[in-house]
Write a protein that holds these residues in place. Structure first.
Motif, mmCIF file in Angstrom:
data_model
loop_
_atom_site.group_PDB
_atom_site.id
_atom_site.type_symbol
_atom_site.label_atom_id
_atom_site.label_comp_id
_atom_site.label_asym_id
_atom_site.label_seq_id
_atom_site.Cartn_x
_atom_site.Cartn_y
_atom_site.Cartn_z
ATOM 1 N N ALA A 141 26.030 10.514 70.755
ATOM 2 C CA ALA A 141 25.245 10.114 69.593
ATOM 3 C C ALA A 141 24.224 11.197 69.299
ATOM 4 C CB ALA A 141 24.554 8.778 69.826
ATOM 5 N N LEU A 142 23.973 11.396 68.033
ATOM 6 C CA LEU A 142 22.882 12.237 67.570
ATOM 7 C C LEU A 142 21.873 11.320 66.901
ATOM 8 C CD1 LEU A 142 24.702 15.360 66.083
ATOM 9 C CD2 LEU A 142 23.782 15.045 68.383
ATOM 10 N N ALA A 143 20.642 11.331 67.403
ATOM 11 C CA ALA A 143 19.613 10.433 66.892
ATOM 12 C C ALA A 143 18.428 11.255 66.404
ATOM 13 C CB ALA A 143 19.154 9.465 67.988
ATOM 14 N N ARG A 144 17.880 10.848 65.284
ATOM 15 C CA ARG A 144 16.657 11.484 64.813
ATOM 16 C C ARG A 144 15.552 11.264 65.852
ATOM 17 N NH1 ARG A 144 18.059 15.370 61.337
ATOM 18 N NH2 ARG A 144 19.362 14.570 59.637
ATOM 19 N N LYS A 145 14.593 12.171 65.872
ATOM 20 C CA LYS A 145 13.568 12.166 66.916
ATOM 21 C C LYS A 145 12.820 10.841 66.993
ATOM 22 C CE LYS A 145 14.127 16.575 68.007
ATOM 23 N NZ LYS A 145 14.582 17.029 69.332
ATOM 24 N N ASP A 146 12.618 10.201 65.820
ATOM 25 C CA ASP A 146 11.849 8.949 65.805
ATOM 26 C C ASP A 146 12.717 7.721 65.990
ATOM 27 O OD1 ASP A 146 13.195 9.040 63.400
ATOM 28 O OD2 ASP A 146 11.498 8.388 62.184
ATOM 29 N N PHE B 244 17.668 16.660 65.899
ATOM 30 C CA PHE B 244 18.242 15.491 66.561
ATOM 31 C C PHE B 244 17.936 15.523 68.052
ATOM 32 C CE2 PHE B 244 21.306 16.224 63.049
ATOM 33 C CZ PHE B 244 21.344 14.965 62.475
ATOM 34 N N ASP B 245 18.000 14.349 68.660
ATOM 35 C CA ASP B 245 18.192 14.227 70.094
ATOM 36 C C ASP B 245 19.673 13.985 70.345
ATOM 37 O OD1 ASP B 245 15.540 14.584 70.803
ATOM 38 O OD2 ASP B 245 15.094 12.441 70.810
ATOM 39 N N ARG B 246 20.124 14.485 71.480
ATOM 40 C CA ARG B 246 21.535 14.352 71.853
ATOM 41 C C ARG B 246 21.635 13.294 72.949
ATOM 42 N NH1 ARG B 246 25.873 16.345 74.916
ATOM 43 N NH2 ARG B 246 27.504 17.382 73.685
ATOM 44 N N LEU B 247 22.412 12.229 72.712
ATOM 45 C CA LEU B 247 22.525 11.112 73.644
ATOM 46 C C LEU B 247 23.932 11.070 74.220
ATOM 47 C CD1 LEU B 247 20.131 10.360 71.659
ATOM 48 C CD2 LEU B 247 20.652 7.989 72.195
ATOM 49 N N SER B 248 24.009 11.010 75.534
ATOM 50 C CA SER B 248 25.305 10.876 76.204
ATOM 51 C C SER B 248 25.154 9.927 77.381
ATOM 52 C CB SER B 248 25.813 12.244 76.673
ATOM 53 O OG SER B 248 24.904 12.831 77.593
ATOM 54 N N LEU B 249 26.289 9.505 77.932
ATOM 55 C CA LEU B 249 26.312 8.567 79.053
ATOM 56 C C LEU B 249 26.943 9.250 80.260
ATOM 57 C CD1 LEU B 249 27.475 5.408 77.063
ATOM 58 C CD2 LEU B 249 25.176 5.850 77.938
ATOM 59 N N TYR B 250 26.126 9.489 81.280
ATOM 60 C CA TYR B 250 26.581 10.220 82.449
ATOM 61 C C TYR B 250 26.585 9.285 83.666
ATOM 62 C CZ TYR B 250 21.826 10.182 84.278
ATOM 63 O OH TYR B 250 20.612 9.779 84.790
ATOM 64 N N GLY B 251 27.144 9.765 84.773
ATOM 65 C CA GLY B 251 27.099 8.948 85.986
ATOM 66 C C GLY B 251 28.033 9.428 87.056
ATOM 67 N N GLY B 252 28.458 8.492 87.869
ATOM 68 C CA GLY B 252 29.388 8.735 88.957
ATOM 69 C C GLY B 252 29.921 7.391 89.409
ATOM 70 N N GLY C 49 14.671 4.736 67.578
ATOM 71 C CA GLY C 49 14.582 3.926 68.789
ATOM 72 C C GLY C 49 15.683 2.879 68.786
ATOM 73 N N GLU C 50 15.445 1.794 69.512
ATOM 74 C CA GLU C 50 16.461 0.749 69.580
ATOM 75 C C GLU C 50 16.649 0.038 68.234
ATOM 76 O OE1 GLU C 50 18.690 -0.202 71.601
ATOM 77 O OE2 GLU C 50 18.211 0.954 73.388
ATOM 78 N N SER C 51 15.595 -0.085 67.448
ATOM 79 C CA SER C 51 15.709 -0.879 66.215
ATOM 80 C C SER C 51 15.295 -0.126 64.964
ATOM 81 C CB SER C 51 14.861 -2.149 66.336
ATOM 82 O OG SER C 51 13.505 -1.819 66.593
ATOM 83 N N ASN C 52 15.047 1.169 65.063
ATOM 84 C CA ASN C 52 14.633 1.916 63.883
ATOM 85 C C ASN C 52 15.162 3.347 63.959
ATOM 86 O OD1 ASN C 52 12.387 2.202 66.051
ATOM 87 N ND2 ASN C 52 12.094 3.974 64.727
ATOM 88 N N GLY C 53 15.313 3.958 62.786
ATOM 89 C CA GLY C 53 15.692 5.362 62.733
ATOM 90 C C GLY C 53 17.181 5.584 62.587
ATOM 91 N N GLU C 54 17.523 6.824 62.210
ATOM 92 C CA GLU C 54 18.919 7.185 61.953
ATOM 93 C C GLU C 54 19.625 7.637 63.227
ATOM 94 O OE1 GLU C 54 19.642 8.610 57.479
ATOM 95 O OE2 GLU C 54 18.630 10.117 58.717
ATOM 96 N N VAL C 55 20.833 7.128 63.382
ATOM 97 C CA VAL C 55 21.672 7.474 64.532
ATOM 98 C C VAL C 55 23.099 7.683 64.044
ATOM 99 C CG1 VAL C 55 22.535 6.748 66.784
ATOM 100 C CG2 VAL C 55 20.246 6.064 66.073
ATOM 101 N N TYR D 216 27.478 5.352 61.487
ATOM 102 C CA TYR D 216 26.139 5.702 61.019
ATOM 103 C C TYR D 216 25.266 4.449 61.069
ATOM 104 C CZ TYR D 216 22.196 6.403 57.943
ATOM 105 O OH TYR D 216 20.929 6.445 57.431
ATOM 106 N N SER D 217 24.042 4.612 61.543
ATOM 107 C CA SER D 217 23.090 3.505 61.565
ATOM 108 C C SER D 217 21.732 3.999 61.102
ATOM 109 C CB SER D 217 22.968 2.931 62.980
ATOM 110 O OG SER D 217 21.832 2.075 63.094
ATOM 111 N N ASP D 218 21.091 3.239 60.211
ATOM 112 C CA ASP D 218 19.689 3.500 59.877
ATOM 113 C C ASP D 218 18.794 2.452 60.521
ATOM 114 O OD1 ASP D 218 20.279 1.299 58.362
ATOM 115 O OD2 ASP D 218 19.692 2.160 56.445
ATOM 116 N N LYS D 219 19.348 1.715 61.472
ATOM 117 C CA LYS D 219 18.612 0.687 62.214
ATOM 118 C C LYS D 219 18.629 0.978 63.705
ATOM 119 C CE LYS D 219 19.528 -2.915 58.757
ATOM 120 N NZ LYS D 219 20.161 -1.996 57.796
ATOM 121 N N GLY D 220 18.598 2.245 64.047
ATOM 122 C CA GLY D 220 18.469 2.645 65.430
ATOM 123 C C GLY D 220 19.717 2.418 66.265
ATOM 124 N N LEU D 221 19.516 2.472 67.577
ATOM 125 C CA LEU D 221 20.631 2.357 68.510
ATOM 126 C C LEU D 221 21.236 0.966 68.502
ATOM 127 C CD1 LEU D 221 19.086 4.381 71.462
ATOM 128 C CD2 LEU D 221 20.967 5.096 69.986
#
Length: 749
Positions: free
Chosen positions: A233-238, A190-198, A240-246, A299-304
């Motif tokens: 979010a944990l997203a499969r390597k492939d 997986f890729d690990r997705l988080s939202l950071y900032g200040g 994207g915004e409209s494809n893949g498991e997230v 769960y999404s099989d249609k990306g982010l």
């Protein structure tokens, strides 16, 4: 639907979008078996394999069974101390000082709909909209009872989880960690997705490979914070915004949160989320129960975008409540960047007249109307009118707005107190304060102790009295510092670890009482902008000021990141002056406007000082927004391009009306480039067989010299089939200016 295979101990939560499978093994252990695309039935096509793992010990009941260890089982709510060396979901300290307990499966229950969580915001659903599975666990020595709650919405890939922990022993104990959920994945690809900032830079997307060991996204600031959003979010390597498991996780909680991932020795992944255990402790007396905040799992099989659609629908239909749940939000002007603290009745009256002339709908009076507040050094807590500024009080400025056809709104910061205030002089003990040490200050203010019922009662009465004193249609509820010295003067020593949690619970109590008493008021949450942008606050207040940063280019990433979980109708987005007050950038009025269109639209500048030409442009923008508002606020939202991917130089957003008949596309390019490819912007979610007419087009201003008779790509009036718009795309004109913004409106024929 929840299907049970009693013979094999399998619980299958499923609908047309998703399946989630648990299994009880050996009548003791509740294991996670599957989460993903919907299955007809689960028959265990990939059974767990019995393997002798060195240094993975056996539970006491199975001393000679070397192929059975808690250290490798995918547990739904794991403990620590019996051979599972991975992160636990909960931790306790018993009266004798020990920390080891042992939870075994006891029984289950299925209920229709979804029950409320006492004192907490949560997803709500009627009996026909959801089913809830209750899994009951008990400690083998009778010290604890734990209830795991799973609710699956009927027509959604949304699953909610929370936990109730009860002391059923004979002595008090301390709960030192209480996650809302835990689950194990069989791999770590997986890729690990988080939202950071200040502050003024909230919710940028960070996408990194999931690493072996422990990674955490969390806040230790007493609030969900600008710095780390309560999302993972944990997203499969492939993907994207409209494809893949997230797999997406978001906590319905406004306090300190933590999402931890651990990739262990055999390559599996554990995810745990809930209240941040750092300095958390909850003293549980005999028979007492602690309820964790609720987590939303998608769960999404249609990306982010697929993940975001589920979050957006849930927030809109099962989090936000009240009058404004499905109501269009007004176009406002806020006086803050126009006047700051320097205003009087005449200035506000002039602002109201200009707002009415421009077609705006709501005038908001920000900080400085109360006590002796002429800067940020005094008067927080003194919620009575500063009559030196407002001779006729709030009734005067409210009447000034209403007689011009405007609604009227007011800023508050009720959780805070100034040392220079009548409230502090009367109740110096009402602040969060550590004995023997001096307080930290932030923005010259201290924090009221909302863990105390009498303080909550004061806030409810003080704010309520103001809301009853004049015709007030809107409240901006601010929170301009995080917690420090989080010690309560009234809690005993063994309960001091509860202070920050009780602060948030006290806030929720205040908000529940005020929003119930004033259902006609549109409440907007704020915390120095987006420092408390979470589903917990949206349960009480249907929109949030997205960021104090009003620069349109900064807002592209702020609003794109926020949209991973929250719909545009929840985001306050305003046009401000240039040079921008936060970053000094100069952008066109059209760019600022189109960015602000993608939210609850408004203005944050001195509209009385605009030129005649600017006012005419604003009138046109306001009229256009009113026309498109149902689509922009209530339609489905898609990210076509984001500032987090590719060259990070382009952003594109698409809105589709509820009936699918109107499509609004916004495109932004940050910096002009020489010899750049022509962008063909591929749309999404259209009817491939239908025709769409381009009915409105706003191009960016062209600046470069035209030596060869270049023509505009204004195709207004032309008709295209949906398939061509999705697969071939819309051509974007040559861009020769920085900070360019375009808009297309398409109407389905």
């Amino acid at each position: 639907m929840i299907t049970i295979d009693k013979e094999n101990g399998i619980f299958h939560l499923h609908n047309a979008q998703v399946s989630y499978v648990l299994q009880v093994v050996r009548d003791r252990y509740v294991l996670h078996r599957y989460w993903g695309r919907p299955l007809k039935t689960f028959r265990d096509s990939s059974p767990m394999q019995a393997i002798d793992r060195a240094f993975s010990p056996q539970p006491a009941a199975y001393p000679n069974e070397r192929t059975f260890s808690l250290d490798v089982l995918p547990q739904e709510y794991p403990a620590y101390g019996h051979g599972d060396y991975r992160l636990p979901a909960y931790e306790v300290r018993l009266a004798n000082g020990t920390t080891v307990t042992e939870l075994f499966y006891d029984h289950y229950e299925i209920t229709a709909g979804k029950q409320k969580l006492k004192g907490l915001p949560a997803v709500y659903a009627e009996e026909k909209e959801a089913e809830t599975l209750h899994i009951y666990l008990k400690d083998s020595q009778g010290k604890l009872a734990v209830e795991l709650l799973y609710t699956l919405l009927q027509d959604s890939a949304m699953l909610t989880r929370s936990t109730r922990i009860t002391n059923c022993g004979s002595e008090a104990l301390d709960l030192t960690n209480a996650a809302s959920f835990a689950l194990d994945f069989s791999d770590h690809d997986f890729d690990r997705l988080s939202l950071y900032g200040g502050h003024a830079a909230e919710r940028s997307l960070e996408r990194v490979p999931l690493m072996r060991g422990v990674q955490e996204t969390g806040s230790r600031r007493g609030a969900s914070s600008h710095q780390q959003s309560p999302f993972l979010a944990l997203a499969r390597k492939d993907a994207g915004e409209s494809n893949g498991e997230v797999y997406g996780f978001s906590l319905i909680w406004s306090g300190e949160a933590s999402f931890v991932t651990e990739v262990e020795q055999f390559g599996t992944t554990r995810v745990i989320g809930g209240i941040n255990p750092f300095e958390f402790k909850w003293h549980l007396g005999v028979g007492e129960t602690f309820q964790t905040p609720e987590a939303m799992l998608v769960y999404s099989d249609k990306g982010l975008n697929g993940m975001s659609q589920v979050f957006h629908q849930t927030v809109r239909e099962h989090i936000v409540r009240g009058k404004y749940q499905h109501e269009l939000r007004p176009i406002l002007v806020n006086n803050w960047e126009a006047t700051y603290f320097d205003f009087d009745e005449e200035k506000i009256d002039n602002l109201a007249q200009s707002a009415a002339d421009l077609g705006l709908e709501l005038l908001v009076l920000d900080d400085g109307w109360f006590g002796k507040r002429n800067d940020d050094n005094s008067s927080l807590g003194d919620w009575f009118v500063n009559t030196d500024k407002l001779k006729q009080g709030l009734k005067g400025v409210s009447a000034s707005a209403h007689k011009r056809g405007l609604k009227f709104g007011l800023w508050f910061e009720p959780e805070m107190i100034s040392e220079d205030s009548e409230l502090f002089r009367a109740h110096p003990d009402w602040i969060l304060h550590v004995p023997d040490y001096k307080n930290s200050f932030s923005r010259h203010q201290l924090v009221l102790d909302l863990s105390r019922p009498e303080v909550c009662d004061y806030v409810v009465k003080a704010v309520g009295d103001v809301l009853e004193s004049a015709e007030i249609d809107y409240v901006k509820w601010d929170f301009n510092r995080h917690l420090s010295e989080a010690f309560s003067a009234v809690l005993p020593a063994e309960q001091q670890g509860e202070t920050k949690t009780r602060f948030v619970l006290g806030l929720y109590d205040v908000l529940e009482r005020l929003t119930a008493k004033f259902p006609q008021v549109l409440f907007e949450s704020c915390s120095g902008g987006g420092g408390r942008f979470d589903a917990g606050m949206l349960y009480y207040m249907p929109q949030t000021w997205t960021s104090d940063n009003t620069d349109a280019i900064c807002r592209l990433s702020i609003q794109s990141g926020t949209s991973l979980v929250f719909p545009p109708i929840s985001m306050g987005a305003h046009v401000s002056v240039t040079p921008n007050h936060q970053v000094g950038r100069v952008t066109s009025l059209q760019t600022r406007t189109l960015c602000a269109f993608a939210g609850d639209f408004g203005y944050e500048l001195d509209i009385t000082r605009m030129s005649a030409a600017e006012k005419e442009q604003v009138k046109k923008h306001v009229a256009l927004y009113k026309k498109l508002r149902p689509t922009l606020q209530l339609g489905k939202f898609y990210r076509l391009l984001t500032p987090f991917a590719g060259t990070k130089n382009e952003t594109a957003w698409q809105f589709v009306s509820e009936d699918g008949k109107e499509v609004v596309v916004l495109y932004f390019k940050t910096l002009a480039e020489p010899a750049t490819p022509i962008r063909q912007l591929q749309l999404t979610a259209l009817d491939a067989e239908a025709e769409y007419e381009l009915t409105d087009y706003l191009p960016a201003q062209r600046l470069s010299m035209d030596f060869g008779g270049e023509k505009s790509l204004d195709m207004k009036g032309q008709v295209f089939y949906g398939d061509e718009l999705m697969y071939n795309g819309l051509g974007v004109e040559k861009i020769d200016t920085d900070f360019a913004a375009y808009m297309w409106v398409l109407t389905k024929k």
